[in-house]
Write an enzyme that holds these catalytic residues in place. Structure first.
Site, PDB file in Angstrom:
ATOM      1  N   SER A 401       1.193  -1.425  -0.098  1.00 16.64           N
ATOM      2  CA  SER A 401       0.099  -0.323  -0.009  1.00 16.64           C
ATOM      3  C   SER A 401       0.737   1.083  -0.341  1.00 16.64           C
ATOM      4  CB  SER A 401      -0.954   0.325   1.197  1.00 16.64           C
ATOM      5  OG  SER A 401      -1.639   1.362   1.348  1.00 16.64           O
ATOM      6  N   ARG A 402       0.616   2.153  -1.005  1.00 21.65           N
ATOM      7  CA  ARG A 402       1.940   3.481  -0.917  1.00 21.65           C
ATOM      8  C   ARG A 402       1.500   4.292  -0.378  1.00 21.65           C
ATOM      9  NH1 ARG A 402       1.132   2.020  -6.879  1.00 21.65           N
ATOM     10  NH2 ARG A 402       3.010   0.834  -7.304  1.00 21.65           N
ATOM     11  N   ILE A 403       0.444   4.126   0.780  1.00 15.56           N
ATOM     12  CA  ILE A 403      -0.214   5.285   1.369  1.00 15.56           C
ATOM     13  C   ILE A 403       1.044   4.863   2.572  1.00 15.56           C
ATOM     14  CG2 ILE A 403      -2.584   6.203   2.417  1.00 15.56           C
ATOM     15  CD1 ILE A 403      -2.294   6.762  -0.013  1.00 15.56           C
TER      16      ILE A 403
END
Length: 583
Positions: A401-403
């Site tokens: 998850s790039r968040i």
């Protein structure tokens, strides 16, 4: 006797008076002469004789069908047609809608939205000068509709709402806001290791029959009571599968805040092509209203195939895997419509969970890699984990998850980092367990802890965990409290622990507040978590609790280290030393 128009004209003085500037007077100007009285009478008579609405001719552009076949309709005579315009074809069975996808020098290339068997060569085509719109709002909640807004569930007509443009440009950069709120899915493995934020685009990828659709259904059910409106888009799905999906949502009371847009497998490719854009338009209604929405595309691999079929029928040049050259733009313009808006522009959000099907676990497939480059991370569902009994079969090592953890509570983020590192180490050394070799105690402990972490991540349908409950479960496995407990007992322990925590919730406010506060270390949360565990052991009388109590008190008992004199040590008799355990 009533006067006619001729009698009134005789009374009018045809001389043109000199123009004078009108004087400003309060109230209405009174008629003082015969000329003004005659003018006023004629004016009233003419106003009464004219219709209420102005009668103006309606000018429309009309063309003719010159080719129809395989859902593709070519039209001649519409020089002012535009891309994405909707046209009406007059047939013997009524008007049929077509969507413009291409324009040449002499012809307009379009696809029929629905049954094209009634369209014949020579039929008249009327230009509407309008783009396709769909009715949004609360009137479509709990309904199953087609991509063009027609009801498919037999519950009557759709309540009319705000008309949303199906092909709308994505919000600009200045309209967006950073993602700061977490979308709590209720699944421990997702909320801890692969967190999803409101406004994020997270790809769900995996082979067929790995539980992708079931995972999405459970996420929708877990969002009940969280003021999030859900849109599920079925692309090329079987009608029986969609029916069972609707029944599952209705069983858990999730259908009341969900809309299902269905493009079935027997629909023409034009409707399957439009389905995700219609779902995006419905979700944008809630985003524009300052609310939060979740849209699920199941799945975009079939969407790409439908667009490929349309492009080949339109004689467009094929590229890699016979897909057209604009296949990347097909999905990028769709997924860019998901965003978290700034408070100046309503502050709403649309979270997208697109799905993609892989073949034999190959995530390097063309469409899959395209979607990975567009989205903000992906959740990978592993076939081997599913066959091993881990559901949901989320491979946390292959997911991202790039968040990141910026949207998580600090304590949950810290425990998730520890669990992810321990699970990664387990994946490295788990093969030693089946090898006929001796392993160290440390490796054996890493394998045992990895098994218990996977057991904690295993979660049945209908189980919805909050953030503080996830912190409690992660604390049990990360700190090694359950290392000496059998894996089968851990499965029972996690269920009993959560049931006790919910029943006795008023006594655990301190732990709840600490787990959701800014505490970042395990040592700081330890006294609060130990208090919950001690309360569970003292108030629960099950066999699992008794076994856990015995192990817990044994491990936490003060250990006395006493060194005996050398002369008191007895020699070890032969044959009493145990052989090392084989793997």
């Amino acid at each position: 006797m009533n006067k006619g128009i001729g009698d009134f004209l005789d009374d009018i003085d045809m001389s043109v008076p000199e123009k004078k500037e009108p004087k400003k007077e309060e109230g209405r100007r009174k008629d003082t002469g015969g000329e003004r009285g005659a003018d006023s009478t004629l004016t009233n008579f003419l106003e009464d004789s004219l219709p209420d609405k102005e009668m103006a001719p309606e000018i429309v552009e009309v063309g003719e069908v010159v080719y129809i076949g395989d859902g593709v309709c070519k039209i001649e005579g519409l020089s002012n047609a535009r891309i994405d315009d909707v046209l009406k074809v007059e047939t013997g069975a009524g008007d049929v809608l077509v969507l413009v996808l291409g324009i040449t020098e002499n012809l307009v290339e379009s696809v029929v939205l629905g049954d094209y068997y009634g369209v014949k060569k020579g039929n008249l085509v009327i230009s509407t000068r309008k783009t396709l719109k769909i009715s949004g709002g609360d009137g479509v909640l709990g309904r199953v509709i087609s991509p063009i807004g027609k009801p498919l569930d037999g519950l009557g007509p759709i309540k009319s709402g705000k008309q949303m443009v199906v092909e709308r440009p994505a919000p600009g950069v200045y309209m967006r806001s950073p993602i700061v709120d977490q979308l709590e899915t209720g699944f421990l493995v997702i909320d801890s290791i692969i967190p999803v934020g409101k406004g994020q685009r997270e790809l769900v990828v995996g082979d067929r029959k790995t539980g992708k659709t079931r995972l999405m259904a459970d996420i929708i059910c877990n969002l009940k009571g969280k003021d999030i409106h859900c849109i599920y888009v079925a692309i090329g799905s079987q009608k029986a599968k969609v029916k069972s999906f609707v029944q599952y949502l209705n069983k858990y009371g999730a259908l009341e805040y969900t809309t299902i847009v269905m493009g079935s497998s027997d629909d023409p490719p034009s409707l399957n092509y439009l389905a995700p854009y219609a779902g995006a338009a419905l979700s944008e209604y809630y985003m524009d209203s300052g609310k939060n929405a979740l849209v699920i595309y199941d799945d975009l691999s079939k969407h790409a195939k439908a667009y490929r079929q349309m492009s080949l029928l339109l004689k467009r040049s094929p590229g890699r895997d016979a897909y057209p050259g604009d296949i990347f733009f097909l999905h990028s313009r769709l997924l860019e419509r998901s965003a978290k808006l700034h408070s100046k522009y309503s502050g709403g959000s649309v979270t997208a969970l697109p799905m993609s099907e892989t073949q034999n676990g190959d995530i390097s497939e063309y469409i899959c890699t395209n979607l990975m480059s567009i989205t903000d991370g992906h959740i990978y569902l592993d076939t081997q984990m599913m066959h091993g009994g881990t559901l949901p079969a989320v491979n946390s090592g292959a997911s991202v998850s790039r968040i990141g953890g910026s949207i998580q509570p600090p304590m949950l983020r810290k425990l998730a980092e520890l669990a992810a590192s321990q699970l990664a180490r387990y994946n490295e050394v788990k093969s030693y367990e089946i090898m006929n070799t001796e392993i160290s105690e440390e490796t054996e402990r890493e394998i045992g802890r990895g098994k218990r972490i996977l057991e904690i991540f295993t979660q049945l349908s209908g189980v919805n965990l909050s953030s503080d409950e996830e912190v409690l479960l992660l604390y049990l496995v990360v700190t090694g409290i359950v290392d000496k407990i059998d894996v089968e007992v851990v499965a029972k322990l996690k269920v009993e622990m959560i049931e006790f925590y919910r029943k006795d919730s008023e006594n655990h406010d301190k732990f709840r507040g600490a787990s959701l506060s800014m505490i970042k270390s395990v040592e700081e949360i330890k006294p609060f978590a130990d208090a919950v565990i001690g309360s569970y052991l003292s108030k629960t009388d099950s066999d699992t609790a008794k076994y856990f109590k015995y192990i817990y008190e044994k491990e936490n008992a003060p250990k006395e280290v006493a060194v005996k004199p050398q002369e008191e040590l007895k020699p070890v008799q032969a044959g009493t030393v145990e052989a090392p355990k084989q793997g």
